[in-house]
Write a protein that holds these residues in place. Structure first.
Motif, PDB file in Angstrom:
ATOM      1  N   LEU A 143       4.054  10.711  -2.701  1.00  0.00           N
ATOM      2  CA  LEU A 143       4.942   9.661  -2.200  1.00  0.00           C
ATOM      3  C   LEU A 143       6.124   9.477  -3.138  1.00  0.00           C
ATOM      4  O   LEU A 143       7.276   9.399  -2.706  1.00  0.00           O
ATOM      5  N   GLY A 144       5.851   9.436  -4.428  1.00  0.00           N
ATOM      6  CA  GLY A 144       6.925   9.298  -5.416  1.00  0.00           C
ATOM      7  C   GLY A 144       7.895  10.462  -5.378  1.00  0.00           C
ATOM      8  O   GLY A 144       9.109  10.276  -5.458  1.00  0.00           O
ATOM      9  N   GLU A 145       7.357  11.662  -5.258  1.00  0.00           N
ATOM     10  CA  GLU A 145       8.214  12.853  -5.198  1.00  0.00           C
ATOM     11  C   GLU A 145       9.067  12.877  -3.944  1.00  0.00           C
ATOM     12  O   GLU A 145      10.148  13.456  -3.943  1.00  0.00           O
ATOM     13  N   GLY A 146       8.585  12.244  -2.873  1.00  0.00           N
ATOM     14  CA  GLY A 146       9.334  12.226  -1.616  1.00  0.00           C
ATOM     15  C   GLY A 146      10.563  11.348  -1.655  1.00  0.00           C
ATOM     16  O   GLY A 146      11.470  11.499  -0.832  1.00  0.00           O
ATOM     17  N   GLY A 147      10.620  10.418  -2.604  1.00  0.00           N
ATOM     18  CA  GLY A 147      11.801   9.575  -2.775  1.00  0.00           C
ATOM     19  C   GLY A 147      12.108   8.667  -1.596  1.00  0.00           C
ATOM     20  O   GLY A 147      13.271   8.351  -1.353  1.00  0.00           O
ATOM     21  N   LEU A 148      11.086   8.251  -0.859  1.00  0.00           N
ATOM     22  CA  LEU A 148      11.313   7.416   0.321  1.00  0.00           C
ATOM     23  C   LEU A 148      11.465   5.935   0.002  1.00  0.00           C
ATOM     24  O   LEU A 148      12.189   5.220   0.683  1.00  0.00           O
ATOM     25  N   LEU A 149      10.767   5.467  -1.029  1.00  0.00           N
ATOM     26  CA  LEU A 149      10.717   4.030  -1.303  1.00  0.00           C
ATOM     27  C   LEU A 149      11.827   3.570  -2.242  1.00  0.00           C
ATOM     28  O   LEU A 149      12.132   4.223  -3.228  1.00  0.00           O
ATOM     29  N   LEU A 150      12.383   2.408  -1.917  1.00  0.00           N
ATOM     30  CA  LEU A 150      13.356   1.757  -2.783  1.00  0.00           C
ATOM     31  C   LEU A 150      12.737   0.593  -3.539  1.00  0.00           C
ATOM     32  O   LEU A 150      13.126   0.310  -4.673  1.00  0.00           O
ATOM     33  N   ASN A 151      11.778  -0.104  -2.885  1.00  0.00           N
ATOM     34  CA  ASN A 151      11.198  -1.300  -3.494  1.00  0.00           C
ATOM     35  C   ASN A 151       9.852  -1.600  -2.848  1.00  0.00           C
ATOM     36  O   ASN A 151       9.629  -1.284  -1.679  1.00  0.00           O
ATOM     37  N   THR A 152       8.967  -2.225  -3.624  1.00  0.00           N
ATOM     38  CA  THR A 152       7.676  -2.691  -3.125  1.00  0.00           C
ATOM     39  C   THR A 152       7.460  -4.119  -3.593  1.00  0.00           C
ATOM     40  O   THR A 152       7.709  -4.424  -4.755  1.00  0.00           O
ATOM     41  N   GLN A 153       7.022  -4.966  -2.688  1.00  0.00           N
ATOM     42  CA  GLN A 153       6.683  -6.357  -3.024  1.00  0.00           C
ATOM     43  C   GLN A 153       5.266  -6.646  -2.568  1.00  0.00           C
ATOM     44  O   GLN A 153       4.832  -6.138  -1.531  1.00  0.00           O
ATOM     45  N   ASN A 154       4.575  -7.467  -3.327  1.00  0.00           N
ATOM     46  CA  ASN A 154       3.256  -7.965  -2.929  1.00  0.00           C
ATOM     47  C   ASN A 154       3.306  -9.478  -2.883  1.00  0.00           C
ATOM     48  O   ASN A 154       3.899 -10.108  -3.759  1.00  0.00           O
ATOM     49  N   ARG A 155       2.653 -10.036  -1.891  1.00  0.00           N
ATOM     50  CA  ARG A 155       2.473 -11.482  -1.804  1.00  0.00           C
ATOM     51  C   ARG A 155       1.022 -11.730  -1.438  1.00  0.00           C
ATOM     52  O   ARG A 155       0.468 -11.038  -0.584  1.00  0.00           O
ATOM     53  N   PHE A 156       0.428 -12.705  -2.080  1.00  0.00           N
ATOM     54  CA  PHE A 156      -0.948 -13.058  -1.779  1.00  0.00           C
ATOM     55  C   PHE A 156      -0.944 -14.389  -1.056  1.00  0.00           C
ATOM     56  O   PHE A 156      -0.356 -15.368  -1.530  1.00  0.00           O
ATOM     57  N   LEU A 157      -1.576 -14.428   0.095  1.00  0.00           N
ATOM     58  CA  LEU A 157      -1.561 -15.576   0.964  1.00  0.00           C
ATOM     59  C   LEU A 157      -2.974 -16.121   1.142  1.00  0.00           C
ATOM     60  O   LEU A 157      -3.939 -15.352   1.210  1.00  0.00           O
ATOM     61  N   ALA A 158      -3.086 -17.427   1.232  1.00  0.00           N
ATOM     62  CA  ALA A 158      -4.357 -18.077   1.524  1.00  0.00           C
ATOM     63  C   ALA A 158      -4.225 -18.803   2.851  1.00  0.00           C
ATOM     64  O   ALA A 158      -3.213 -19.473   3.092  1.00  0.00           O
TER      65      ALA A 158
END
Length: 106
Positions: free
Chosen positions: A83-98
């Motif tokens: 995935l990293g070598e493919g260069g597709l991602l610009l950003n990743t965010q995580n949010r934890f919800l209850a």
């Protein structure tokens, strides 16, 4: 219960490539280790070039335990590398919800 909402921002015009790559290589592994996927979505309006997915866990400890086991799998490490070598991602965010006390449970 908690919900892990992950938001990926993908290079413009590459959302389809990211989804196809994930579906073939990441999805089977995450289904095996993470369990309860609540949904995988692509944006239609607003912020474009984003993919959102939601996973339910019994607790933060449950999430950490499941992800730790998945992270030890060589196939998952290979997926992340490719995935990293493919260069597709610009950003990743995580949010934890209850959930609220009146929220429908998945």
């Amino acid at each position: 219960m908690i919900v892990d909402m992950r938001i990926y921002t993908v290079k413009p015009g590459r959302v389809g490539d990211f989804v196809a790559f994930y579906k073939e290589y990441g999805w089977p592994l995450q289904q095996k280790y993470l369990g309860r996927c609540l949904g995988w979505y692509t944006g239609l309006e607003g912020e474009l070039n984003q993919v959102v997915h939601l996973w339910a866990y019994d607790s933060q400890a449950d999430r950490e335990s499941r992800r730790a086991v998945m992270n030890r799998d060589p196939a998952w490490q290979d997926y992340l590398r490719r995935l990293g070598e493919g260069g597709l991602l610009l950003n990743t965010q995580n949010r934890f919800l209850a959930p609220t006390d009146f929220s429908p449970m998945p």
